[in-house]
Design a protein around this motif. Structure first.
Motif, short mmCIF file in Angstrom:
data_model
loop_
_atom_site.label_atom_id
_atom_site.label_comp_id
_atom_site.label_asym_id
_atom_site.label_seq_id
_atom_site.Cartn_x
_atom_site.Cartn_y
_atom_site.Cartn_z
N SER A 126 26.69 -4.19 -6.63
CA SER A 126 26.63 -3.19 -5.57
C SER A 126 25.92 -3.73 -4.33
CB SER A 126 25.91 -1.93 -6.07
OG SER A 126 26.66 -1.28 -7.07
N VAL A 127 24.81 -4.41 -4.55
CA VAL A 127 24.03 -4.96 -3.42
C VAL A 127 24.85 -6.02 -2.67
CG1 VAL A 127 22.02 -6.36 -2.82
CG2 VAL A 127 21.78 -4.46 -4.42
N VAL A 128 25.52 -6.88 -3.41
CA VAL A 128 26.34 -7.91 -2.77
C VAL A 128 27.46 -7.28 -1.96
CG1 VAL A 128 27.96 -9.81 -3.18
CG2 VAL A 128 25.82 -9.71 -4.45
N TYR A 129 28.13 -6.28 -2.52
CA TYR A 129 29.26 -5.67 -1.83
C TYR A 129 28.83 -4.86 -0.62
CZ TYR A 129 33.64 -3.10 -1.14
OH TYR A 129 34.79 -2.57 -0.60
N VAL A 130 27.80 -4.04 -0.79
CA VAL A 130 27.39 -3.13 0.29
C VAL A 130 26.55 -3.85 1.34
CG1 VAL A 130 26.08 -1.05 0.86
CG2 VAL A 130 27.49 -1.12 -1.21
N PHE A 131 25.55 -4.60 0.91
CA PHE A 131 24.61 -5.19 1.86
C PHE A 131 25.06 -6.57 2.35
CE2 PHE A 131 20.68 -7.55 2.91
CZ PHE A 131 20.26 -6.75 3.98
N VAL A 132 25.31 -7.49 1.41
CA VAL A 132 25.64 -8.86 1.81
C VAL A 132 27.01 -8.93 2.47
CG1 VAL A 132 25.94 -11.23 1.03
CG2 VAL A 132 24.18 -9.79 -0.01
N TYR A 133 28.04 -8.39 1.78
CA TYR A 133 29.40 -8.47 2.31
C TYR A 133 29.62 -7.52 3.49
CZ TYR A 133 34.40 -7.49 2.69
OH TYR A 133 35.66 -7.27 3.18
N THR A 134 29.43 -6.23 3.26
CA THR A 134 29.77 -5.24 4.28
C THR A 134 28.83 -5.29 5.49
OG1 THR A 134 30.65 -3.76 2.57
CG2 THR A 134 30.16 -2.78 4.71
N HIS A 135 27.52 -5.30 5.22
CA HIS A 135 26.54 -5.21 6.31
C HIS A 135 26.27 -6.55 7.00
CE1 HIS A 135 23.14 -3.82 8.64
NE2 HIS A 135 22.38 -4.76 8.10
N LEU A 136 26.04 -7.60 6.23
CA LEU A 136 25.61 -8.86 6.83
C LEU A 136 26.75 -9.77 7.28
CD1 LEU A 136 22.61 -9.93 4.53
CD2 LEU A 136 22.53 -8.81 6.77
N MET A 137 27.87 -9.80 6.55
CA MET A 137 28.84 -10.87 6.78
C MET A 137 30.20 -10.44 7.32
SD MET A 137 28.11 -13.37 3.49
CE MET A 137 29.02 -14.70 4.27
N LYS A 138 30.67 -9.28 6.96
CA LYS A 138 32.05 -8.90 7.28
C LYS A 138 32.38 -8.99 8.75
CE LYS A 138 35.47 -5.23 6.54
NZ LYS A 138 35.72 -3.91 5.91
N ARG A 139 31.44 -8.59 9.62
CA ARG A 139 31.69 -8.57 11.06
C ARG A 139 31.24 -9.86 11.75
NH1 ARG A 139 31.05 -2.28 12.80
NH2 ARG A 139 31.28 -1.39 10.72
N ARG A 140 30.82 -10.86 10.95
CA ARG A 140 30.27 -12.08 11.53
C ARG A 140 31.02 -13.36 11.16
NH1 ARG A 140 25.91 -8.76 10.31
NH2 ARG A 140 24.45 -8.41 12.05
N THR A 141 31.61 -13.39 9.96
CA THR A 141 32.21 -14.65 9.51
C THR A 141 33.43 -14.41 8.63
OG1 THR A 141 31.82 -16.59 8.10
CG2 THR A 141 30.50 -14.65 7.65
N PRO A 142 34.43 -15.27 8.74
CA PRO A 142 35.61 -15.15 7.87
C PRO A 142 35.31 -15.51 6.42
CG PRO A 142 35.75 -17.13 9.21
CD PRO A 142 34.58 -16.35 9.73
#
Length: 292
Positions: A126-142
């Motif tokens: 959950s933390v990886v999907y919500v925080f790492v992927y969605t919040h930190l990375m999705k709008r910054r890197t492919p």
């Protein structure tokens, strides 16, 4: 049916949409595989029930929070603007509370009725999907898709840990199959909806690196997936029927990937659906032909 009942029915349906049922269904299939491989058969029905319920809730809560965070870009994309959040059918605050509560319920169920390791693995997903992927990375890197794949690769490990209480190389093999499978599965759709991602200023692989580079990465990942998919046989998890199935599925997957690389016009949904069929068949046959 009264107007109030219709309202409740509509709200319930909208919340179900927020949980992305197709994604959750695949999560449960892979979790069951982890349970079966870990126990070499099905354990007590109660343990299976609580494991699947806890894992399901973790996935549902995570996707709800993903929808809350992405509601602004979802409203810009043709594929997603009809979802409940962009059209205002569900208040962000209500969805936020629901998502957090569901994830916490998942942790309680798994830690109390199953074991702490499975609860921690589900929380990690959950933390990886919500925080790492969605919040930190999705709008910054492919590369967000690759890192986010960790969360999608953990369900079979959760299932395995639920019956064994630990993680062995068998669980790692299940994790690797899922982890390597996921990026190309997503990139099929990201090519199809590249203009949507460009409009929303999301650096998905086709937007940031181009369509040709994305097709080449699909081929690379599916090439890597082929030998990894054979590990269950060589490590003694499954038998010859699984080996034959994995070889046939994998070679056809490689053929499709090569075809996609050299063809300019393709029905991307065909590849996306085969990707789903590939994983479902691979894991199903793995259980059927599991070495006891």
């Amino acid at each position: 049916m009264s107007e109030e009942a219709l309202t409740y029915k509509g709200t319930f349906r909208d919340y179900v949409i927020l949980t992305k049922p197709g994604l959750v269904a695949m999560v449960l299939v892979t979790t069951v595989t982890g349970i079966y491989i870990g126990h070499r058969g099905m354990p007590d029905a109660a343990l299976v029930f609580w494991t699947l319920l806890g894992t399901c809730l973790a996935a549902c809560g995570s996707t709800i929070l993903n929808n809350v965070y992405d509601r602004d870009i979802d409203s810009l994309m043709v594929r997603t603007r009809s979802r409940p959040m962009p059209r205002g059918a569900i208040r962000p605050s209500a969805a936020l509370v629901s998502g957090v509560a569901i994830i916490l319920a998942s942790f309680f169920i798994l830690s109390y009725f199953v074991n702490m390791l499975s609860a921690l693995l589900a929380m990690t997903a959950s933390v990886v999907y919500v925080f790492v992927y969605t919040h930190l990375m999705k709008r910054r890197t492919p590369n967000a898709t690759v890192v986010g794949g960790i969360s999608g690769a953990l369900p079979p490990v959760i299932g395995y840990a639920s019956v064994t209480g630990h993680i062995t190389f068998e669980a790692v093999i299940l994790f690797l199959i899922m982890f390597i499978w996921q990026p190309s599965h997503f990139w099929f759709l990201s090519i199809k909806y590249a203009e949507d991602y460009r409009r929303a200023n999301i650096p998905a692989m086709p937007v940031a690196r181009g369509i040709s580079a994305t097709k080449f990465k699909i081929l690379m990942f599916n090439t890597a997936l082929f030998p990894v998919s054979l590990l269950p046989f060589f490590y003694g998890i499954a038998g010859k029927i699984y080996l034959i199935t994995a070889v046939c599925l994998g070679l056809f997957y490689l053929f499709l990937s090569l075809r996609l690389l050299f063809m300019k016009e393709e029905n991307l949904f065909r590849f996306f659906y085969y990707s789903n069929l590939y994983l479902f068949t691979l894991f199903s046959v793995m259980m059927i032909d599991a070495v006891r």
